[in-house]
Write a protein that holds these residues in place. Structure first.
Motif, short mmCIF file in Angstrom:
data_model
loop_
_atom_site.label_atom_id
_atom_site.label_comp_id
_atom_site.label_asym_id
_atom_site.label_seq_id
_atom_site.Cartn_x
_atom_site.Cartn_y
_atom_site.Cartn_z
N GLY A 10 0.82 -1.20 0.00
CA GLY A 10 0.00 0.00 0.00
C GLY A 10 0.84 1.24 0.00
N LEU A 11 0.18 2.35 0.28
CA LEU A 11 0.84 3.66 0.34
C LEU A 11 1.02 4.07 1.79
CD1 LEU A 11 1.78 6.33 -0.99
CD2 LEU A 11 -0.63 7.06 -0.96
N VAL A 12 2.23 4.47 2.14
CA VAL A 12 2.53 4.86 3.52
C VAL A 12 3.50 6.03 3.49
CG1 VAL A 12 4.43 3.20 3.72
CG2 VAL A 12 3.23 3.96 5.78
N GLN A 13 3.44 6.86 4.51
CA GLN A 13 4.37 7.97 4.61
C GLN A 13 5.72 7.50 5.13
OE1 GLN A 13 2.45 11.01 7.02
NE2 GLN A 13 1.72 12.04 5.18
N ALA A 14 6.74 8.24 4.79
CA ALA A 14 8.08 7.93 5.29
C ALA A 14 8.05 7.88 6.83
CB ALA A 14 9.07 8.98 4.83
N GLY A 15 8.73 6.87 7.36
CA GLY A 15 8.74 6.65 8.79
C GLY A 15 7.67 5.69 9.27
N GLY A 16 6.74 5.37 8.39
CA GLY A 16 5.65 4.48 8.74
C GLY A 16 6.03 3.01 8.63
N SER A 17 5.02 2.16 8.83
CA SER A 17 5.23 0.71 8.83
C SER A 17 4.19 0.01 7.97
CB SER A 17 5.13 0.17 10.26
OG SER A 17 6.13 0.71 11.09
N GLY A 66 17.86 -4.03 10.47
CA GLY A 66 17.47 -3.19 11.60
C GLY A 66 16.13 -2.52 11.42
N ARG A 67 15.58 -2.55 10.21
CA ARG A 67 14.27 -1.94 9.95
C ARG A 67 13.22 -2.98 9.56
NH1 ARG A 67 13.59 1.39 5.73
NH2 ARG A 67 15.25 0.43 4.46
N PHE A 68 13.63 -4.01 8.85
CA PHE A 68 12.71 -5.05 8.39
C PHE A 68 12.94 -6.34 9.17
CE2 PHE A 68 12.11 -3.53 3.68
CZ PHE A 68 11.78 -2.26 4.15
N THR A 69 11.86 -7.10 9.35
CA THR A 69 11.94 -8.39 10.02
C THR A 69 11.15 -9.42 9.23
OG1 THR A 69 12.12 -7.33 12.19
CG2 THR A 69 11.55 -9.67 12.15
N ILE A 70 11.81 -10.50 8.88
CA ILE A 70 11.14 -11.61 8.20
C ILE A 70 10.79 -12.67 9.24
CG2 ILE A 70 13.31 -12.79 7.62
CD1 ILE A 70 11.96 -13.68 4.99
N LEU A 81 6.77 -10.09 6.22
CA LEU A 81 7.85 -9.11 6.21
C LEU A 81 7.33 -7.86 6.91
CD1 LEU A 81 10.76 -8.58 5.20
CD2 LEU A 81 9.74 -7.35 3.27
N GLN A 82 7.80 -7.65 8.13
CA GLN A 82 7.45 -6.45 8.88
C GLN A 82 8.43 -5.37 8.50
OE1 GLN A 82 4.87 -5.83 11.13
NE2 GLN A 82 5.62 -3.72 11.01
N MET A 83 7.91 -4.25 8.01
CA MET A 83 8.73 -3.16 7.52
C MET A 83 8.47 -1.93 8.36
SD MET A 83 8.39 -3.74 3.41
CE MET A 83 6.68 -3.21 3.37
N ASN A 84 9.47 -1.48 9.08
CA ASN A 84 9.38 -0.29 9.92
C ASN A 84 10.32 0.80 9.40
OD1 ASN A 84 7.63 -1.74 11.63
ND2 ASN A 84 9.34 -2.47 12.88
N SER A 85 10.08 2.01 9.86
CA SER A 85 10.93 3.16 9.47
C SER A 85 11.12 3.21 7.96
CB SER A 85 12.29 3.06 10.17
OG SER A 85 12.14 3.02 11.57
N LEU A 86 10.02 3.11 7.26
CA LEU A 86 10.09 3.05 5.80
C LEU A 86 10.62 4.35 5.22
CD1 LEU A 86 6.83 1.03 5.20
CD2 LEU A 86 9.08 0.43 4.28
N LYS A 87 11.34 4.21 4.11
CA LYS A 87 11.94 5.33 3.41
C LYS A 87 11.41 5.36 1.97
CE LYS A 87 16.26 4.52 5.93
NZ LYS A 87 17.72 4.23 5.79
N VAL A 121 4.49 -1.52 -2.84
CA VAL A 121 4.71 -0.71 -1.66
C VAL A 121 5.20 0.66 -2.14
CG1 VAL A 121 6.12 -0.38 0.39
CG2 VAL A 121 5.21 -2.65 -0.15
N THR A 122 4.49 1.70 -1.72
CA THR A 122 4.87 3.06 -2.09
C THR A 122 5.04 3.88 -0.82
OG1 THR A 122 3.62 2.89 -4.15
CG2 THR A 122 4.25 5.10 -3.41
N VAL A 123 6.21 4.48 -0.67
CA VAL A 123 6.52 5.29 0.50
C VAL A 123 6.68 6.74 0.05
CG1 VAL A 123 8.04 5.61 2.47
CG2 VAL A 123 7.73 3.32 1.50
N SER A 124 5.82 7.59 0.57
CA SER A 124 5.86 9.00 0.18
C SER A 124 6.73 9.79 1.16
CB SER A 124 4.45 9.58 0.16
OG SER A 124 3.88 9.53 1.46
#
Length: 125
Positions: A10-17, A66-70, A81-87, A121-124
């Motif tokens: 989906g679409l998420v803002q930078a820093g999101g998960s 350090g940001r993603f966890t499988i 795939l848990q994705m945190n602190s997205l860029k 996955v789109t990170v704005s």
């Protein structure tokens, strides 16, 4: 043979998960090491993360460490795939893949035998 279906993009803002899921059907899921790859527009497909058949071993690309966890749940035939602190540079189509020969998986896409259709996955910024 195994069929793979990704979801959760989906679409998420930078820093999101976001948490991606990949549901498998067909042959016994625990027989496969699993991996996540991604492909951005105009770029080659690149390795993101891998997990062994049992889930006891994981590996990551330096860009996501350090940001993603499988993780995987063999009872549910699903890998996550848990994705945190997205860029913004994480923007890509994300694919899950299954390796039926190696116990621990790998970072080389040619080692994977089955692929899902991908999820965007789109990170704005």
């Amino acid at each position: 043979q195994v069929q793979l279906v990704e979801s959760g993009g989906g679409l998420v803002q930078a820093g999101g998960s976001l948490r991606l899921s990949c549901a498998a059907s067909g042959r016994t899921f625990s027989s496969y090491a699993m991996g996540w790859f991604r492909q951005a527009p105009g770029k080659e497909r690149e390795f993101v993360a891998t997990i062994s058949r049992s889930g006891g071993y994981t590996g990551y690309a330096d860009s996501v460490k350090g940001r993603f966890t499988i993780s995987r749940d063999n009872a549910k035939n699903t890998v996550y795939l848990q994705m945190n602190s997205l860029k913004p540079e994480d923007t890509a189509v994300y694919y899950c893949a299954a390796d039926e020969f190696r116990l621990y998986g790998s970072n080389w896409s040619a080692n994977y035998d089955y692929w899902g259709q991908g999820t965007q996955v789109t990170v704005s910024s």
